[in-house]
Design a protein around this motif. Structure first.
Motif, PDB file in Angstrom:
ATOM      1  N   ASP A   1       0.801  -1.226   0.000  1.00  0.00           N
ATOM      2  CA  ASP A   1       0.000   0.000   0.000  1.00  0.00           C
ATOM      3  C   ASP A   1       0.831   1.271   0.000  1.00  0.00           C
ATOM      4  O   ASP A   1       0.288   2.364  -0.164  1.00  0.00           O
ATOM      5  N   GLY A   2       2.140   1.144   0.213  1.00  0.00           N
ATOM      6  CA  GLY A   2       2.994   2.324   0.233  1.00  0.00           C
ATOM      7  C   GLY A   2       4.205   2.087   1.114  1.00  0.00           C
ATOM      8  O   GLY A   2       4.640   0.946   1.315  1.00  0.00           O
ATOM      9  N   LEU A   3       4.744   3.147   1.665  1.00  0.00           N
ATOM     10  CA  LEU A   3       5.904   3.089   2.551  1.00  0.00           C
ATOM     11  C   LEU A   3       5.457   2.778   3.980  1.00  0.00           C
ATOM     12  O   LEU A   3       4.533   3.406   4.497  1.00  0.00           O
ATOM     13  N   TYR A   4       6.120   1.811   4.604  1.00  0.00           N
ATOM     14  CA  TYR A   4       5.849   1.479   6.000  1.00  0.00           C
ATOM     15  C   TYR A   4       7.026   1.914   6.873  1.00  0.00           C
ATOM     16  O   TYR A   4       8.150   2.062   6.386  1.00  0.00           O
ATOM     17  N   ASP A   5       6.754   2.096   8.154  1.00  0.00           N
ATOM     18  CA  ASP A   5       7.806   2.534   9.062  1.00  0.00           C
ATOM     19  C   ASP A   5       8.790   1.418   9.398  1.00  0.00           C
ATOM     20  O   ASP A   5       9.796   1.653  10.065  1.00  0.00           O
TER      21      ASP A   5
ATOM     22  N   ASN B   1      -0.558   0.285  -3.940  1.00  0.00           N
ATOM     23  CA  ASN B   1      -0.672  -1.079  -4.455  1.00  0.00           C
ATOM     24  C   ASN B   1      -1.287  -1.038  -5.848  1.00  0.00           C
ATOM     25  O   ASN B   1      -2.295  -0.379  -6.070  1.00  0.00           O
ATOM     26  N   GLY B   2      -0.657  -1.759  -6.787  1.00  0.00           N
ATOM     27  CA  GLY B   2      -1.160  -1.767  -8.155  1.00  0.00           C
ATOM     28  C   GLY B   2      -2.270  -2.754  -8.406  1.00  0.00           C
ATOM     29  O   GLY B   2      -2.926  -2.705  -9.449  1.00  0.00           O
ATOM     30  N   GLU B   3      -2.525  -3.660  -7.456  1.00  0.00           N
ATOM     31  CA  GLU B   3      -3.568  -4.672  -7.630  1.00  0.00           C
ATOM     32  C   GLU B   3      -4.883  -4.127  -7.093  1.00  0.00           C
ATOM     33  O   GLU B   3      -5.309  -4.430  -5.978  1.00  0.00           O
ATOM     34  N   ALA B   4      -5.547  -3.290  -7.892  1.00  0.00           N
ATOM     35  CA  ALA B   4      -6.800  -2.674  -7.460  1.00  0.00           C
ATOM     36  C   ALA B   4      -7.577  -2.221  -8.683  1.00  0.00           C
ATOM     37  O   ALA B   4      -7.007  -1.973  -9.747  1.00  0.00           O
ATOM     38  N   ASP B   5      -8.878  -2.126  -8.536  1.00  0.00           N
ATOM     39  CA  ASP B   5      -9.692  -1.542  -9.595  1.00  0.00           C
ATOM     40  C   ASP B   5      -9.347  -0.058  -9.714  1.00  0.00           C
ATOM     41  O   ASP B   5      -9.124   0.618  -8.712  1.00  0.00           O
ATOM     42  N   ASN B   6      -9.327   0.438 -10.943  1.00  0.00           N
ATOM     43  CA  ASN B   6      -8.962   1.835 -11.180  1.00  0.00           C
ATOM     44  C   ASN B   6      -7.725   2.214 -10.363  1.00  0.00           C
ATOM     45  O   ASN B   6      -7.775   3.095  -9.501  1.00  0.00           O
TER      46      ASN B   6
ATOM     47  N   ILE C   1      -5.029   3.902 -10.692  1.00  0.00           N
ATOM     48  CA  ILE C   1      -4.456   5.249 -10.685  1.00  0.00           C
ATOM     49  C   ILE C   1      -5.465   6.279 -10.194  1.00  0.00           C
ATOM     50  O   ILE C   1      -5.184   7.052  -9.278  1.00  0.00           O
ATOM     51  N   THR C   2      -6.663   6.281 -10.786  1.00  0.00           N
ATOM     52  CA  THR C   2      -7.657   7.294 -10.405  1.00  0.00           C
ATOM     53  C   THR C   2      -8.082   7.148  -8.949  1.00  0.00           C
ATOM     54  O   THR C   2      -8.340   8.148  -8.277  1.00  0.00           O
ATOM     55  N   SER C   3      -8.126   5.910  -8.448  1.00  0.00           N
ATOM     56  CA  SER C   3      -8.527   5.730  -7.050  1.00  0.00           C
ATOM     57  C   SER C   3      -7.514   6.342  -6.099  1.00  0.00           C
ATOM     58  O   SER C   3      -7.867   6.836  -5.028  1.00  0.00           O
ATOM     59  N   VAL C   4      -6.240   6.325  -6.495  1.00  0.00           N
ATOM     60  CA  VAL C   4      -5.200   6.944  -5.676  1.00  0.00           C
ATOM     61  C   VAL C   4      -5.299   8.465  -5.756  1.00  0.00           C
ATOM     62  O   VAL C   4      -5.263   9.169  -4.744  1.00  0.00           O
ATOM     63  N   LEU C   5      -5.429   8.986  -6.968  1.00  0.00           N
ATOM     64  CA  LEU C   5      -5.535  10.433  -7.133  1.00  0.00           C
ATOM     65  C   LEU C   5      -6.785  10.988  -6.461  1.00  0.00           C
ATOM     66  O   LEU C   5      -6.791  12.130  -5.981  1.00  0.00           O
ATOM     67  N   ASP C   6      -7.845  10.179  -6.394  1.00  0.00           N
ATOM     68  CA  ASP C   6      -9.092  10.610  -5.752  1.00  0.00           C
ATOM     69  C   ASP C   6      -9.065  10.433  -4.238  1.00  0.00           C
ATOM     70  O   ASP C   6     -10.025  10.811  -3.546  1.00  0.00           O
ATOM     71  N   GLY C   7      -8.004   9.816  -3.709  1.00  0.00           N
ATOM     72  CA  GLY C   7      -7.918   9.588  -2.272  1.00  0.00           C
ATOM     73  C   GLY C   7      -8.849   8.508  -1.769  1.00  0.00           C
ATOM     74  O   GLY C   7      -9.237   8.499  -0.598  1.00  0.00           O
TER      75      GLY C   7
ATOM     76  N   ARG D   1      -8.247   5.213  -1.576  1.00  0.00           N
ATOM     77  CA  ARG D   1      -7.628   4.058  -0.925  1.00  0.00           C
ATOM     78  C   ARG D   1      -6.272   4.450  -0.360  1.00  0.00           C
ATOM     79  O   ARG D   1      -5.722   5.504  -0.695  1.00  0.00           O
ATOM     80  N   PRO D   2      -5.709   3.604   0.517  1.00  0.00           N
ATOM     81  CA  PRO D   2      -4.453   3.971   1.196  1.00  0.00           C
ATOM     82  C   PRO D   2      -3.292   4.114   0.216  1.00  0.00           C
ATOM     83  O   PRO D   2      -3.196   3.393  -0.779  1.00  0.00           O
ATOM     84  N   CYS D   3      -2.413   5.044   0.536  1.00  0.00           N
ATOM     85  CA  CYS D   3      -1.189   5.223  -0.237  1.00  0.00           C
ATOM     86  C   CYS D   3      -0.246   6.091   0.577  1.00  0.00           C
ATOM     87  O   CYS D   3      -0.613   6.614   1.633  1.00  0.00           O
ATOM     88  N   THR D   4       0.980   6.228   0.094  1.00  0.00           N
ATOM     89  CA  THR D   4       1.943   7.162   0.671  1.00  0.00           C
ATOM     90  C   THR D   4       2.096   8.337  -0.283  1.00  0.00           C
ATOM     91  O   THR D   4       2.362   8.141  -1.473  1.00  0.00           O
ATOM     92  N   THR D   5       1.935   9.532   0.239  1.00  0.00           N
ATOM     93  CA  THR D   5       2.082  10.743  -0.561  1.00  0.00           C
ATOM     94  C   THR D   5       3.379  11.447  -0.177  1.00  0.00           C
ATOM     95  O   THR D   5       3.557  11.843   0.979  1.00  0.00           O
ATOM     96  N   CYS D   6       4.278  11.567  -1.135  1.00  0.00           N
ATOM     97  CA  CYS D   6       5.528  12.305  -0.932  1.00  0.00           C
ATOM     98  C   CYS D   6       5.329  13.697  -1.528  1.00  0.00           C
ATOM     99  O   CYS D   6       5.272  13.857  -2.755  1.00  0.00           O
ATOM    100  N   VAL D   7       5.208  14.668  -0.656  1.00  0.00           N
ATOM    101  CA  VAL D   7       4.758  16.001  -1.041  1.00  0.00           C
ATOM    102  C   VAL D   7       5.857  16.753  -1.786  1.00  0.00           C
ATOM    103  O   VAL D   7       7.024  16.761  -1.378  1.00  0.00           O
TER     104      VAL D   7
END
Length: 350
Positions: free
Chosen positions: A141-145, A201-206, A208-214, A216-222
């Motif tokens: 889902d992204g970067l973990y600690d 995570n790339g294993e998901a419906d839509n 790219i758009t689901s990430v840009l729309d917020g 589902r979980p992800c890591t955002t590097c501002v």
């Protein structure tokens, strides 16, 4: 491809960085990744490229997407003229509504002269076209600690300073040549160029758009609020170290205050083999990287100049020039936003 078509309908201009040609071509040459050598992988890439692009073409056609392939090498990013040529081609394709699909040219690259991972390759492309978003799809889902398989591992939702997380990203994943470390390096490059990176995570419906729309979980590097201009970003964000020099602490301090480049009297040692026009990394006597800059002399010429400081340049190298290795306009001092590189071992000493 369906999601990219949706992005296009929303007004996004999209570039896709995708690999897979080597894996697709392995069966055609009768080998597996475990048994294949360099020449085998190069041949497999040549076999797999038509298969990969044909798949993209067929599925793209279903979604009214025209595609184009661009194969790049390390030199296309390191040489500024080739960098600009690639940039112009990408912009022309985008203007025509064509989806560029970029991959490293694995048919001709070797371990010594290859980018090696799609994460940093994509970041350099994002920097090249001054993209607003870089989306990296991976197996988590992204970067973990910490290692996500460990109990209590938590997703890091927002990252401002990539360097804080380098220590926990050294493990390489099984799905490609890059692990989370290369994704953090890519995010740093994108941040410096004013581009926000989203790792999901790339294993998901839509996906790219689901990430840009917020959604589902992800890591955002501002992205940095005050990004570097395109010239400074090209100088500082490197995929490979061409060479380096060590200069005196006093010269490094003077350089940091601005107003001067680096001449032969500043140099203590030379590392690596570089040529005129390469970008070299510049260290002080403590081993701290202080700047990066484009050199006016090769490593061989530099060694001659610093070992014969009292002799005019023309007498040493055959043409008239100032004894300035890096001019001020081709020099960028590093700050906290940049990931510093470890120094090479010296190959020549002044």
């Amino acid at each position: 491809m369906e999601d990219i078509a949706l992005l296009s309908s929303r007004g996004y201009e999209v570039i896709l960085c995708s690999s897979g040609a080597v894996s697709l071509g392995m069966k055609m040459i009768g080998l597996t990744p475990a048994t294949a050598g360099l020449r085998d992988k190069q041949a497999a890439a040549a076999c797999g490229m038509p298969l990969l692009l044909n798949a993209y073409k067929q599925i793209g056609h279903e979604h009214d997407l025209n595609i184009a392939q661009i194969l790049v090498t390390l030199g296309d990013f390191g040489d500024h003229r080739r960098f600009l040529n690639t940039k112009n081609t990408l912009h022309r394709l985008i203007e025509s509504g064509v989806l560029p699909i970029i991959n490293e040219n694995d048919t001709i690259t070797t371990e010594e002269i290859r980018v090696g991972d799609n994460d940093r390759l994509a970041a350099k492309v994002a920097q090249m076209v001054q993209a607003q978003h870089l989306v990296i799809l991976t197996g988590v889902d992204g970067l973990y600690d910490r290692n996500p398989s460990e109990p209590g591992a938590k997703l890091v939702e927002t990252v401002h300073d990539v360097s804080q997380y380098l220590a926990v990203t050294s493990e390489v994943g099984t799905l490609g040549t890059g692990g989370m470390l290369t994704k953090m390096q890519a995010a740093n490059m994108a941040q410096n160029a004013g581009c926000t990176t989203l790792i999901a995570n790339g294993e998901a419906d839509n996906p790219i758009t689901s990430v840009l729309d917020g959604a589902r979980p992800c890591t955002t590097c501002v992205a940095h609020a005050e990004p570097a201009d395109s010239w400074a970003a090209w100088l500082t964000d490197r995929l490979q170290m061409d060479g380096s020099i060590v200069i005196s602490n006093s010269a490094a301090d003077a350089m940091a205050t601005g107003g001067r480049g680096i001449d032969r009297d500043d140099i203590i040692s030379i590392c690596g083999n570089y040529v005129k026009g390469d970008v070299i990394h510049i260290y002080d006597e403590t081993g701290t990287e202080r700047a990066r800059g484009m050199t006016d002399f090769s490593s061989e010429q530099t060694a001659i100049l610093v070992r014969n400081r009292e002799i005019p340049v023309k007498q040493l190298i055959g043409y008239h020039s100032r004894a300035v290795l890096v001019e001020i306009e081709n020099l960028i001092c590093l700050d906290d936003r940049h990931i510093l590189w470890e120094p090479l071992e010296a190959t020549a000493t002044a």
